[in-house]
Design a protein around this motif. Structure first.
Motif, PDB file in Angstrom:
ATOM      1  N   ILE A 573       1.081  -1.141   0.057  1.00  0.00           N
ATOM      2  CA  ILE A 573      -0.080   0.098   0.078  1.00  0.00           C
ATOM      3  C   ILE A 573       0.714   1.634  -0.111  1.00  0.00           C
ATOM      4  O   ILE A 573       0.703   1.736  -1.234  1.00  0.00           O
ATOM      5  CB  ILE A 573      -0.653   0.287   0.684  1.00  0.00           C
ATOM      6  CG1 ILE A 573      -2.224  -1.195   1.578  1.00  0.00           C
ATOM      7  CG2 ILE A 573      -1.197   1.229   0.947  1.00  0.00           C
ATOM      8  CD1 ILE A 573      -3.239  -1.013   2.328  1.00  0.00           C
ATOM      9  N   HIS A 574       1.927   1.063   0.587  1.00  0.00           N
ATOM     10  CA  HIS A 574       2.794   2.334   0.861  1.00  0.00           C
ATOM     11  C   HIS A 574       3.340   2.580  -0.771  1.00  0.00           C
ATOM     12  O   HIS A 574       3.087   3.860  -0.670  1.00  0.00           O
ATOM     13  CB  HIS A 574       3.769   2.340   1.933  1.00  0.00           C
ATOM     14  CG  HIS A 574       4.888   3.513   2.188  1.00  0.00           C
ATOM     15  ND1 HIS A 574       5.353   4.006   1.581  1.00  0.00           N
ATOM     16  CD2 HIS A 574       4.673   4.395   2.967  1.00  0.00           C
ATOM     17  CE1 HIS A 574       6.190   4.707   2.222  1.00  0.00           C
ATOM     18  NE2 HIS A 574       5.321   5.558   2.925  1.00  0.00           N
ATOM     19  N   ALA A 575       3.716   1.554  -1.404  1.00  0.00           N
ATOM     20  CA  ALA A 575       4.576   2.030  -2.598  1.00  0.00           C
ATOM     21  C   ALA A 575       3.575   2.161  -3.162  1.00  0.00           C
ATOM     22  O   ALA A 575       4.538   3.407  -4.403  1.00  0.00           O
ATOM     23  CB  ALA A 575       5.085   0.528  -2.807  1.00  0.00           C
ATOM     24  N   THR A 576       2.609   1.630  -3.413  1.00  0.00           N
ATOM     25  CA  THR A 576       1.256   2.288  -4.304  1.00  0.00           C
ATOM     26  C   THR A 576       0.896   3.480  -4.164  1.00  0.00           C
ATOM     27  O   THR A 576       0.657   4.663  -5.136  1.00  0.00           O
ATOM     28  CB  THR A 576       0.351   0.759  -4.831  1.00  0.00           C
ATOM     29  OG1 THR A 576       0.906   0.049  -4.982  1.00  0.00           O
ATOM     30  CG2 THR A 576      -1.126   1.177  -5.574  1.00  0.00           C
ATOM     31  N   VAL A 577       0.568   3.986  -3.196  1.00  0.00           N
ATOM     32  CA  VAL A 577      -0.082   4.999  -3.070  1.00  0.00           C
ATOM     33  C   VAL A 577       0.813   5.727  -2.569  1.00  0.00           C
ATOM     34  O   VAL A 577       0.663   7.148  -3.304  1.00  0.00           O
ATOM     35  CB  VAL A 577      -0.736   5.299  -1.310  1.00  0.00           C
ATOM     36  CG1 VAL A 577      -1.138   6.829  -1.127  1.00  0.00           C
ATOM     37  CG2 VAL A 577      -1.684   4.484  -1.463  1.00  0.00           C
ATOM     38  N   ALA A 578       2.053   5.869  -2.822  1.00  0.00           N
ATOM     39  CA  ALA A 578       2.702   6.688  -3.253  1.00  0.00           C
ATOM     40  C   ALA A 578       3.741   7.607  -4.544  1.00  0.00           C
ATOM     41  O   ALA A 578       3.568   8.722  -4.404  1.00  0.00           O
ATOM     42  CB  ALA A 578       4.530   5.989  -2.753  1.00  0.00           C
ATOM     43  N   ARG A 579       2.664   6.610  -5.107  1.00  0.00           N
ATOM     44  CA  ARG A 579       3.179   6.886  -6.552  1.00  0.00           C
ATOM     45  C   ARG A 579       1.804   8.081  -6.687  1.00  0.00           C
ATOM     46  O   ARG A 579       2.315   9.247  -7.846  1.00  0.00           O
ATOM     47  CB  ARG A 579       3.342   6.481  -7.528  1.00  0.00           C
ATOM     48  CG  ARG A 579       4.471   5.697  -7.846  1.00  0.00           C
ATOM     49  CD  ARG A 579       4.080   4.360  -8.435  1.00  0.00           C
ATOM     50  NE  ARG A 579       3.049   3.628  -8.995  1.00  0.00           N
ATOM     51  CZ  ARG A 579       3.171   2.231  -8.282  1.00  0.00           C
ATOM     52  NH1 ARG A 579       4.569   1.356  -8.158  1.00  0.00           N
ATOM     53  NH2 ARG A 579       2.578   0.761  -8.404  1.00  0.00           N
ATOM     54  N   SER A 580       0.784   7.823  -6.000  1.00  0.00           N
ATOM     55  CA  SER A 580      -0.050   8.809  -6.369  1.00  0.00           C
ATOM     56  C   SER A 580      -0.327  10.075  -5.433  1.00  0.00           C
ATOM     57  O   SER A 580      -1.155  11.043  -5.490  1.00  0.00           O
ATOM     58  CB  SER A 580      -1.558   8.112  -6.766  1.00  0.00           C
ATOM     59  OG  SER A 580      -2.139   7.381  -5.478  1.00  0.00           O
ATOM     60  N   THR A 581       0.794   9.999  -4.210  1.00  0.00           N
ATOM     61  CA  THR A 581       0.347  11.440  -3.527  1.00  0.00           C
ATOM     62  C   THR A 581       1.556  12.070  -3.856  1.00  0.00           C
ATOM     63  O   THR A 581       1.867  12.656  -2.253  1.00  0.00           O
ATOM     64  CB  THR A 581      -0.064  10.859  -2.400  1.00  0.00           C
ATOM     65  OG1 THR A 581       1.200   9.595  -2.158  1.00  0.00           O
ATOM     66  CG2 THR A 581      -1.120  10.029  -2.093  1.00  0.00           C
TER      67      THR A 581
END
Length: 695
Positions: A573-581
């Protein structure tokens, strides 16, 4: 100069005060002593006791108050360096003195001044002054029987008893005479050293005068009375013993204590018999022509089974049968073979062979080893009894429990009963005193290997093995369930990953490639277009195609991206959300013990977190996003996405073309979970999803 004068005046004043204090001290002491005298004057003075009766009537608690006394009495007996016994016209008392006692003798009239003390049994005297007045009149002894002496009523009085001498036992300083006195036996102790008396006193009827005394316990109770005399020389023979005690006719053991109109009650009898067994220093067992007999004797002489002897003793009733007490035994020089009587257990239980040498067979139930003996618990039929082997016996093989044995020994009744409304006495329990012989125990049949104990051990071991097996099966089942779940999860993850990659390849090879072709054609058309409106239309179309390409690439990327076993859900979750935030503050928090979830569930939760975070940035302009994974509930997983964005009215209809929240709801419904949305304008939004762990 002035300082010197001032110090001098101070010293003179101190000296004056000291002198005054010295003069006042005697006055203060006198006043204190007078006060004490006044206080003591308030207490009544203790009366002075003048008679032995007053002393004997004083309880121990009062005697401890040390009443004064002034007594005139006659000395009856003096124990050197110990006690002086006195008697006046009212009763008897004593002086406890010690090593520095005055030189007194029986018959002296004395005057005693002193105080009371409790004594062991009755109140005595602690003398301060003894004055010898001369010779007095010897008191006349009171005739007593055993019951009167045992009552303690005449303790320390000068008494007289009549009885039959049972024995004379030499002691360290003097000989002790045992006197049969009615229903009891009384020991007579002389207080002076003297030679052993004539053994012919035994069985003589005598009269003895002395002090009634006894042994006292720590509760001030008379345990056993005895008589203290000046000397055994004072023993008066009323009826002498026979000159040759063994010259009397023998009495059959069966005739002892039977009704005899012309018998001599209380005197010795002679029994002739064959020695069957001996307990050195304690007893000898004899058998005459009819039955066995228990002879109690302290002789240290050893007798061999088979010897013919004569026992001279006093008849007494044992537990069930007659015995001889205080006996002396002598050899006749004859010897005969001795054999045991084969006996039935029912005859032993009935007491028919009490004190006789018997042989029985029985089964050993248990063995008890003690420091001075070995006890066998044996059983025959419904009767259980003990066979006792002294430690001093010859070395024998001790049978184990379960063995069938043949036992040789003396049958002894140890308990009897008198049935209600009956004149008879019956045996209730018996034991076997095994002989000091190699034939005392013969093992007829050894116990089977499968004894009760071994069966118990085997059953316990089998039960333990079964329990361990059940525990191992339960553990194995648990491991199989775990491995099955893991394999199912891995298979599911691999299947899902393969399917997603297949779709991604198909999508990439068809739609994405075609979009690339359209984009190239639009680029060529833009170059050739001369009309401005057409060029603007083509450029707008080109931007739309680029957006479609970006969406297609993102879709392919999402299909190929996995939250499988290689990466925990929180990290994915951390790796995925980091790209959109990018440019926003966010964190992923875990609660409880982190655990892995199935691939299908993890993927959907990842997409929910990604969609909610994207919405918070895109529509709410959020600056901070907090994502929480809660593993507290072992059966469920809770995902919470909170932001500080603009928020919105959750009751308002969803604008056209917005499918994010709808997609989240659909994903949660697919997993069979719960979805909650909380938001207000200006207060951010909270998305909460709760799903199970899966199958």
């Amino acid at each position: 100069m002035f300082d010197v004068l001032r110090r001098s005046r101070t010293a003179l004043a101190s000296s004056a005060r000291l002198c005054a204090a010295v003069r006042v001290a005697p006055l203060l002491f006198s006043l204190f002593a007078a006060g004490l005298l006044l206080l003591r004057a308030d207490e009544p003075a203790l009366p002075t006791l003048t008679t032995a009766r007053a002393l004997r009537s004083l309880p121990a608690a009062e005697a401890a108050r040390h009443y004064p006394l002034h007594l005139r009495a006659t000395v009856t007996l003096v124990e050197p360096e110990r006690t002086i016994f006195l008697r006046d016209d009212t009763g008897a008392t004593f002086i406890s003195w010690g090593k520095n006692a005055p030189d007194l003798h029986a018959g002296q009239l004395i005057e005693v001044e002193g105080e009371t003390y409790p004594g062991l049994y009755l109140t005595g005297i602690k003398a301060k002054k003894v004055t010898i007045l001369g010779e007095g009149e010897s008191p006349v002894p009171r005739p007593m029987d055993f019951e009167q002496l045992a009552s303690g009523q005449f303790h320390y009085d000068w008494v007289e008893v009549r009885g039959i001498v049972r024995s004379i036992t030499p002691a360290e300083k003097y000989s002790i005479l045992k006197l049969a006195l009615g229903n009891g036996a009384l020991d007579v102790y002389p207080v002076t050293n003297e030679a052993a008396p004539d053994e012919h006193l035994v069985d003589a009827t005598v009269r003895v005068a002395g002090i009634a005394a006894g042994y006292i316990n720590d509760r001030r109770q008379l345990v056993a009375p005895h008589l203290r005399v000046r000397s055994l020389a004072d023993v008066v023979v009323l009826e002498p013993a026979p000159d040759d005690p063994f010259a009397i006719d023998p009495t059959p053991a069966a005739e002892l204590l039977r009704f005899a109109p012309n018998g001599r009650a209380g005197h010795r009898v002679k029994v002739r018999g064959v020695v069957t067994q001996q307990e050195p220093g304690s007893a000898i067992f004899l058998r005459d022509d009819i039955q066995g007999l228990h002879v109690r004797t302290t002789t240290g002489e050893t007798f061999v089974p088979g010897e013919v002897v004569e026992a001279l003793g006093f008849p007494a009733i044992g537990t069930l049968s007659a015995e001889l007490e205080d006996a002396v035994v002598r050899r006749t020089g004859e010897s005969v073979p001795v054999s045991a009587t084969p006996a039935a257990i029912k005859d032993l239980a009935a007491g028919k062979l009490d004190a006789d040498l018997v042989q029985v067979e029985a089964n050993v139930r248990d063995v008890f080893r003690e420091p001075d003996r070995v006890r066998l618990a044996v059983q025959e039929g419904n009767t259980v009894f003990e066979a006792i082997l002294p430690a001093s016996s010859v070395a024998l093989e001790i049978p184990a429990a379960g063995a069938h044995v043949r036992l040789l020994g003396i049958c002894r009744v140890i308990e009897a009963t008198q049935p209600t409304r009956s004149f008879s006495t019956r045996a209730r329990a018996f034991e076997l005193l095994l002989a000091n012989s190699p034939s005392a125990i013969s093992i007829v049949r050894r116990p089977p290997w499968w004894t009760t104990r071994r069966l118990g051990i085997a059953a316990g071991a089998l039960l333990g093995f079964v329990l361990i097996s059940l525990a191992w099966v339960a553990l194995l089942r648990r491991q199989v369930r775990g491995q099955t779940t893991l394999i199912r999860t891995q298979v599911e993850a691999v299947t899902i990953a393969d399917e997603r990659q297949r779709i991604a390849r198909e999508f990439h090879d068809t739609l994405e490639q075609e979009l690339v072709g359209v984009s190239l054609r639009l680029d060529a058309a833009t170059v050739r277009a001369t009309d401005s409106m057409l060029r603007e239309l083509i450029v707008g179309t080109q931007r739309l195609v680029h957006q479609l390409q970006a969406g297609a690439r993102s879709f392919v990327w999402n299909l190929r991206e996995s939250t499988g076993a290689s990466q925990p859900l929180a990290e994915a979750i951390h790796a995925t959300v980091a790209r959109s935030t990018t440019g926003r503050e966010f964190e992923v928090v875990t609660v409880g013990e982190t655990r892995r979830v199935p691939e299908s569930i993890g993927h959907e939760l990842l997409r929910v977190a990604q969609e909610a975070s994207t919405n918070a940035v895109k529509h709410g302009d959020a600056h901070r996003i907090v994502i929480t994974l809660d593993f507290t509930d072992t059966e469920r997983v809770r995902l919470v996405i909170e932001d500080d964005g603009a928020g919105f009215d959750t009751s308002a209809p969803v604008p056209a073309g917005h499918f994010g929240l709808l997609g989240i709801r659909e994903r949660v419904q697919k997993l069979g979970g719960e979805f909650h949305l909380r938001s207000e304008p200006g207060k951010g939004a909270t998305v909460e999803v709760t799903v199970g762990n899966g199958p």
